[in-house]
Design an enzyme around this catalytic site. Sequence first.
Site, mmCIF file in Angstrom:
data_model
loop_
_atom_site.group_PDB
_atom_site.id
_atom_site.type_symbol
_atom_site.label_atom_id
_atom_site.label_comp_id
_atom_site.label_asym_id
_atom_site.label_seq_id
_atom_site.Cartn_x
_atom_site.Cartn_y
_atom_site.Cartn_z
ATOM 1 C CG ASP A 171 -0.261 -0.191 2.546
ATOM 2 O OD1 ASP A 171 0.877 0.294 2.701
ATOM 3 O OD2 ASP A 171 -0.864 -0.826 3.439
ATOM 4 C CG HIS A 208 4.632 -9.684 -0.242
ATOM 5 N ND1 HIS A 208 3.799 -10.109 0.758
ATOM 6 C CD2 HIS A 208 5.670 -10.580 -0.251
ATOM 7 C CE1 HIS A 208 4.308 -11.207 1.334
ATOM 8 N NE2 HIS A 208 5.444 -11.500 0.738
ATOM 9 C CB SER A 240 -1.347 -14.142 10.091
ATOM 10 O OG SER A 240 -1.207 -14.257 8.694
ATOM 11 C CD GLU A 252 -6.368 -12.694 15.565
ATOM 12 O OE1 GLU A 252 -6.170 -13.549 14.697
ATOM 13 O OE2 GLU A 252 -7.496 -12.233 15.851
HETATM 14 P P1 NAD Z 1 -2.855 -11.228 7.334
HETATM 15 O O1 NAD Z 1 -4.094 -10.598 6.779
HETATM 16 O O2 NAD Z 1 -2.640 -12.674 7.111
HETATM 17 O O3 NAD Z 1 -2.751 -10.982 8.905
HETATM 18 C C1 NAD Z 1 -2.881 -9.724 9.475
HETATM 19 C C2 NAD Z 1 -2.426 -9.771 10.932
HETATM 20 O O4 NAD Z 1 -2.566 -8.470 11.483
HETATM 21 C C3 NAD Z 1 -3.255 -10.723 11.803
HETATM 22 O O5 NAD Z 1 -2.371 -11.532 12.563
HETATM 23 C C4 NAD Z 1 -4.065 -9.785 12.704
HETATM 24 O O6 NAD Z 1 -4.301 -10.323 13.986
HETATM 25 C C5 NAD Z 1 -3.148 -8.573 12.780
HETATM 26 N N1 NAD Z 1 -3.783 -7.274 13.037
HETATM 27 C C6 NAD Z 1 -4.980 -6.807 12.582
HETATM 28 N N2 NAD Z 1 -5.188 -5.535 12.988
HETATM 29 C C7 NAD Z 1 -4.091 -5.182 13.728
HETATM 30 C C8 NAD Z 1 -3.701 -3.999 14.418
HETATM 31 N N3 NAD Z 1 -4.467 -2.900 14.436
HETATM 32 N N4 NAD Z 1 -2.507 -3.995 15.066
HETATM 33 C C9 NAD Z 1 -1.705 -5.097 15.070
HETATM 34 N N5 NAD Z 1 -2.031 -6.247 14.430
HETATM 35 C C10 NAD Z 1 -3.205 -6.293 13.771
HETATM 36 O O7 NAD Z 1 -1.688 -10.332 6.776
HETATM 37 P P2 NAD Z 1 -0.215 -10.647 6.375
HETATM 38 O O8 NAD Z 1 0.427 -11.556 7.368
HETATM 39 O O9 NAD Z 1 0.432 -9.373 6.112
HETATM 40 O O10 NAD Z 1 -0.316 -11.519 5.018
HETATM 41 C C11 NAD Z 1 -1.188 -11.334 3.954
HETATM 42 C C12 NAD Z 1 -0.521 -10.907 2.648
HETATM 43 O O11 NAD Z 1 -1.459 -10.141 1.939
HETATM 44 C C13 NAD Z 1 0.675 -10.013 2.812
HETATM 45 O O12 NAD Z 1 1.768 -10.703 2.406
HETATM 46 C C14 NAD Z 1 0.432 -8.782 1.934
HETATM 47 O O13 NAD Z 1 1.264 -8.795 0.802
HETATM 48 C C15 NAD Z 1 -0.968 -8.898 1.460
HETATM 49 N N6 NAD Z 1 -1.823 -7.797 1.952
HETATM 50 C C16 NAD Z 1 -1.374 -6.499 1.943
HETATM 51 C C17 NAD Z 1 -2.184 -5.475 2.402
HETATM 52 C C18 NAD Z 1 -1.654 -4.046 2.404
HETATM 53 O O14 NAD Z 1 -0.805 -3.720 1.582
HETATM 54 N N7 NAD Z 1 -2.125 -3.186 3.299
HETATM 55 C C19 NAD Z 1 -3.456 -5.751 2.883
HETATM 56 C C20 NAD Z 1 -3.898 -7.094 2.857
HETATM 57 C C21 NAD Z 1 -3.067 -8.094 2.393
#
Ligand code: NAD
Length: 275
Positions: free
Chosen positions: A110, A127, A213, A239
Amino acid sequence: MDAKLKETLKAFAKGSGKLCVLTGAGISAESGIPTFRGPEGYWTVGSKVYHPQEMATHHMFVRHPEAVWQWYLYRLGVCRKAAPNPGHRAIAQLEALFADRFTLITQNVDGLHLRAGNSPERTYQVHGNIFFMRCAMACTQAPFPMPQEVPLKEKDDPLTPEDLRLLRCPGCGGMARPHVLWFDETYNEAHYRFFSSLKAARETDLLITVGTSGATNLPNQVVSEALRRGAVMVDVNVEENPFGRAALSSSRGFFLKGKSGVVLPEMVELFRMGL
Ligand code: NAD
């Protein structure tokens, strides 16, 4: 925050050790960008509903390039409208405090870390970045900024011929693809700083993991390498999760349960007290 962690952070700041921060989708949740866990990312193509892990694949792009672009332009709109939150700003402050002792590895596409003030040199976007695209046929490896004229899309907006004209490789005129690592692709150094990230992990004395995660490959390697080196690990997450458990299973690890926008600014204050 327990007293042992407070002392650890202050002592780290006083020393000369290296800091590596690894972030995932959770840090951007407070900016209104959904993680891949909720229902927001689901997408309908024809009569079938797909999960983000199925949409973000080369397999899907080859079969349904327009549907994949439509999904990405919707996500691009969400990212364009979002702004950095206190968690992103805290990490930018860490770079300002520690300079060449600091590296950021982010899974997020992002661009919010850069907008918060982290430098492109010290930010490894492992990524990719959704604001860029590159040739789908790899006529050149170079990523190009997404043309400004590409419109923001709502979920059900179809692509127009004009949109498709803009989503072309400036080099050969063929179709462009988003500059992101798809779930069925492998990391490399040129696009995703793969080796640089592993090097940063092997050299780090303190690893802070935030809002991830632990479901993807390179971040898992980063954690393993840092722990193998004997780094202190702090996991920040709303979590319990595999990285929190990895931190707690090491003799020098901590798990901080809470929102990154609240916990990270507190950590910055503790580092400052140690400087
Ligand atoms: P995930 O969606 O698998 O996990 C997100 C983690 O963030 C969870 O463990 C959750 O408990 C935690 N979380 C949620 N809100 C939070 C907060 N306010 N403070 C702290 N922790 C919080 O995400 P991931 O592990 O990054 O993997 C998914 C893949 O998808 C990534 O590799 C990424 O490339 C992509 N992705 C990117 C974006 C982005 O660019 N913003 C968004 C979604 C997915």
